[in-house]
Design a protein around this motif. Structure first.
Motif, mmCIF file in Angstrom:
data_model
loop_
_atom_site.group_PDB
_atom_site.id
_atom_site.type_symbol
_atom_site.label_atom_id
_atom_site.label_comp_id
_atom_site.label_asym_id
_atom_site.label_seq_id
_atom_site.Cartn_x
_atom_site.Cartn_y
_atom_site.Cartn_z
ATOM 1 N N LEU A 1 23.192 40.873 -23.037
ATOM 2 C CA LEU A 1 24.124 41.457 -22.079
ATOM 3 C C LEU A 1 23.389 42.257 -21.005
ATOM 4 O O LEU A 1 23.771 42.234 -19.831
ATOM 5 C CB LEU A 1 25.134 42.353 -22.803
ATOM 6 C CG LEU A 1 26.144 41.607 -23.681
ATOM 7 C CD1 LEU A 1 26.905 42.586 -24.567
ATOM 8 C CD2 LEU A 1 27.125 40.814 -22.826
ATOM 9 N N ALA A 2 22.328 42.963 -21.394
ATOM 10 C CA ALA A 2 21.525 43.698 -20.419
ATOM 11 C C ALA A 2 20.849 42.735 -19.448
ATOM 12 O O ALA A 2 20.795 42.984 -18.238
ATOM 13 C CB ALA A 2 20.480 44.560 -21.136
ATOM 14 N N LEU A 3 20.331 41.632 -19.976
ATOM 15 C CA LEU A 3 19.708 40.611 -19.119
ATOM 16 C C LEU A 3 20.723 40.060 -18.115
ATOM 17 O O LEU A 3 20.420 39.913 -16.927
ATOM 18 C CB LEU A 3 19.146 39.496 -19.995
ATOM 19 C CG LEU A 3 18.284 38.427 -19.310
ATOM 20 C CD1 LEU A 3 17.248 37.870 -20.300
ATOM 21 C CD2 LEU A 3 19.129 37.276 -18.777
ATOM 22 N N THR A 4 21.930 39.769 -18.604
ATOM 23 C CA THR A 4 22.989 39.246 -17.732
ATOM 24 C C THR A 4 23.392 40.265 -16.679
ATOM 25 O O THR A 4 23.592 39.926 -15.507
ATOM 26 C CB THR A 4 24.213 38.844 -18.568
ATOM 27 O OG1 THR A 4 23.817 37.897 -19.569
ATOM 28 C CG2 THR A 4 25.292 38.220 -17.699
ATOM 29 N N ALA A 5 23.513 41.535 -17.088
ATOM 30 C CA ALA A 5 23.881 42.592 -16.144
ATOM 31 C C ALA A 5 22.815 42.760 -15.070
ATOM 32 O O ALA A 5 23.133 42.939 -13.889
ATOM 33 C CB ALA A 5 24.094 43.910 -16.889
ATOM 34 N N GLY A 6 21.540 42.702 -15.474
ATOM 35 C CA GLY A 6 20.459 42.814 -14.501
ATOM 36 C C GLY A 6 20.473 41.670 -13.510
ATOM 37 O O GLY A 6 20.260 41.865 -12.304
ATOM 38 N N TYR A 7 20.749 40.478 -14.007
ATOM 39 C CA TYR A 7 20.832 39.289 -13.148
ATOM 40 C C TYR A 7 21.976 39.435 -12.143
ATOM 41 O O TYR A 7 21.794 39.225 -10.938
ATOM 42 C CB TYR A 7 21.037 38.057 -14.023
ATOM 43 C CG TYR A 7 21.131 36.748 -13.273
ATOM 44 C CD1 TYR A 7 19.994 35.972 -13.059
ATOM 45 C CD2 TYR A 7 22.354 36.274 -12.790
ATOM 46 C CE1 TYR A 7 20.080 34.759 -12.379
ATOM 47 C CE2 TYR A 7 22.443 35.073 -12.115
ATOM 48 C CZ TYR A 7 21.312 34.325 -11.916
ATOM 49 O OH TYR A 7 21.391 33.124 -11.234
ATOM 50 N N LEU A 8 23.157 39.818 -12.627
ATOM 51 C CA LEU A 8 24.313 39.957 -11.751
ATOM 52 C C LEU A 8 24.115 41.070 -10.725
ATOM 53 O O LEU A 8 24.522 40.941 -9.569
ATOM 54 C CB LEU A 8 25.577 40.224 -12.577
ATOM 55 C CG LEU A 8 26.090 39.064 -13.427
ATOM 56 C CD1 LEU A 8 27.254 39.518 -14.307
ATOM 57 C CD2 LEU A 8 26.517 37.886 -12.547
ATOM 58 N N GLY B 1 24.134 40.651 -6.726
ATOM 59 C CA GLY B 1 24.969 41.483 -5.865
ATOM 60 C C GLY B 1 24.188 42.078 -4.705
ATOM 61 O O GLY B 1 24.656 42.093 -3.560
ATOM 62 N N ILE B 2 22.979 42.544 -4.983
ATOM 63 C CA ILE B 2 22.129 43.118 -3.931
ATOM 64 C C ILE B 2 21.692 42.037 -2.945
ATOM 65 O O ILE B 2 21.737 42.222 -1.720
ATOM 66 C CB ILE B 2 20.891 43.795 -4.556
ATOM 67 C CG1 ILE B 2 21.297 45.097 -5.254
ATOM 68 C CG2 ILE B 2 19.838 44.082 -3.502
ATOM 69 C CD1 ILE B 2 21.746 46.190 -4.301
ATOM 70 N N LEU B 3 21.276 40.896 -3.461
ATOM 71 C CA LEU B 3 20.745 39.835 -2.605
ATOM 72 C C LEU B 3 21.826 39.179 -1.745
ATOM 73 O O LEU B 3 21.586 38.835 -0.586
ATOM 74 C CB LEU B 3 20.052 38.777 -3.466
ATOM 75 C CG LEU B 3 18.775 39.238 -4.194
ATOM 76 C CD1 LEU B 3 18.322 38.180 -5.191
ATOM 77 C CD2 LEU B 3 17.662 39.535 -3.200
ATOM 78 N N LYS B 4 23.021 38.990 -2.310
ATOM 79 C CA LYS B 4 24.070 38.265 -1.593
ATOM 80 C C LYS B 4 24.997 39.177 -0.792
ATOM 81 O O LYS B 4 25.430 38.810 0.306
ATOM 82 C CB LYS B 4 24.898 37.424 -2.586
ATOM 83 C CG LYS B 4 24.140 36.260 -3.190
ATOM 84 C CD LYS B 4 24.983 35.518 -4.213
ATOM 85 C CE LYS B 4 26.142 34.773 -3.591
ATOM 86 N NZ LYS B 4 25.718 33.641 -2.779
ATOM 87 N N VAL C 1 15.652 32.209 -8.763
ATOM 88 C CA VAL C 1 16.507 31.029 -8.920
ATOM 89 C C VAL C 1 17.625 30.938 -7.902
ATOM 90 O O VAL C 1 18.226 29.875 -7.732
ATOM 91 C CB VAL C 1 17.112 30.981 -10.342
ATOM 92 C CG1 VAL C 1 16.024 30.970 -11.402
ATOM 93 C CG2 VAL C 1 18.065 32.155 -10.565
ATOM 94 N N ILE C 2 17.927 32.046 -7.217
ATOM 95 C CA ILE C 2 19.086 32.055 -6.333
ATOM 96 C C ILE C 2 18.959 31.043 -5.201
ATOM 97 O O ILE C 2 19.934 30.417 -4.779
ATOM 98 C CB ILE C 2 19.342 33.477 -5.784
ATOM 99 C CG1 ILE C 2 20.746 33.570 -5.177
ATOM 100 C CG2 ILE C 2 18.271 33.896 -4.778
ATOM 101 C CD1 ILE C 2 21.168 34.994 -4.858
ATOM 102 N N LEU D 1 25.928 31.735 -10.269
ATOM 103 C CA LEU D 1 26.617 32.459 -11.335
ATOM 104 C C LEU D 1 26.861 31.615 -12.584
ATOM 105 O O LEU D 1 27.356 32.130 -13.596
ATOM 106 C CB LEU D 1 27.939 33.009 -10.812
ATOM 107 C CG LEU D 1 27.813 34.067 -9.700
ATOM 108 C CD1 LEU D 1 29.177 34.560 -9.269
ATOM 109 C CD2 LEU D 1 26.943 35.235 -10.155
ATOM 110 N N MET D 2 26.494 30.337 -12.526
ATOM 111 C CA MET D 2 26.629 29.511 -13.724
ATOM 112 C C MET D 2 25.605 29.900 -14.783
ATOM 113 O O MET D 2 25.848 29.718 -15.981
ATOM 114 C CB MET D 2 26.471 28.032 -13.366
ATOM 115 C CG MET D 2 27.697 27.427 -12.700
ATOM 116 S SD MET D 2 29.192 27.534 -13.730
ATOM 117 C CE MET D 2 28.734 26.454 -15.098
ATOM 118 N N LEU D 3 24.467 30.444 -14.358
ATOM 119 C CA LEU D 3 23.434 30.833 -15.326
ATOM 120 C C LEU D 3 23.915 31.946 -16.256
ATOM 121 O O LEU D 3 23.823 31.795 -17.486
ATOM 122 C CB LEU D 3 22.159 31.243 -14.592
ATOM 123 C CG LEU D 3 20.913 31.480 -15.458
ATOM 124 C CD1 LEU D 3 20.587 30.245 -16.285
ATOM 125 C CD2 LEU D 3 19.726 31.859 -14.574
#
Length: 239
Positions: free
Chosen positions: A24-31, A35-38, A200-201, A209-211
């Motif tokens: 969950l931490a990995l997923t939160a970091g990814y999201l 959010g910052i990049l997009k 990967v973005i 967001l499929m990842l």
């Protein structure tokens, strides 16, 4: 101060909680990185958004004011919804929040293939999703955690490290050491997710967001979530 010990939680339950917390931490970091990049906004780091909100109130930048308010409100709504779900007496499916968040991300991705989704809607959807995620695992054993609150994780990590170095009780020292390891893995999980997103973005584009959606489905399917109680000890006592 003595170390927190694990009450009424089996070693198997704790191992599953540890795995889920890191995922969950990995997923939160990814999201959050997405959010910052997009959209130039944090979708799980509300301390940063609150700082931006204060600055925007000071300098009158309406666009930042609107986006930060959207992120904060929707994140809180996600936590509200996730907490209500976990505390419901009719809640019989602990894996349901995984499917809910994954379903939201998959639906968002599908719609995004055919329509341009407004930035505020994107922030609202992802902010709500990270809020729900934050309620899934709120403790590992008796160690309280937040899978997307890095400041709190580092604070607890440093505090446990200090208590480990000062304690003379071997049982307490062992528990402090375990807590330090758990919190370190949680922090590594978050930063690994944030590290992965920029790589990967560009390749995934609208499928970005499929990842995390697939990651959450893997958690729900492969880990025996139905066999453990992911509520915090305080929640269980309140019920």
């Amino acid at each position: 101060m003595t170390a927190e010990t694990d009450f009424n939680v089996s070693s198997e339950q704790i191992r599953i909680q540890e795995k889920l917390a890191v995922f969950l931490a990995l997923t939160a970091g990814y999201l959050d990185a997405v959010g910052i990049l997009k959209w130039k906004i944090y979708v799980s780091f509300m301390s940063g958004n609150t700082t931006q909100l204060g600055i925007s109130l000071s300098n009158g930048k309406a666009s930042i004011l609107i986006t930060t308010c959207t992120a904060i409100v929707c994140f809180m709504l996600g936590i509200f919804a996730g907490t209500c779900l976990s505390l419901s007496k009719d809640f019989k499916m602990p894996a349901l929040p995984f499917y809910i968040v994954s379903g939201i991300l998959i639906m968002y991705t599908a719609i995004n293939q055919y329509y341009t989704i407004h930035t505020l809607v994107s922030i609202a959807v992802i902010g709500f999703s990270t809020g729900v995620m934050n309620t899934i695992v709120t403790a590992v054993g008796s160690q309280k955690i937040n899978t997307d609150f890095v400041t709190g994780t580092l604070n607890s990590l440093a505090a446990n490290a200090a208590q480990f170095s000062l304690s003379s009780d071997q049982k307490s020292r062992k528990q402090y050491k375990i807590n330090v390891i758990r919190l370190t893995l949680l922090w590594i999980g978050f930063i690994s997710g944030a590290f992965t997103a920029p790589l990967v973005i560009g390749q995934l584009g609208k499928w970005t967001l499929m990842l995390p959606a697939i990651t959450l489905l893997i958690c729900a399917v492969l880990l025996p979530i139905k066999e453990i109680n992911l509520k915090t000890k305080s929640y269980a006592e309140e019920k």
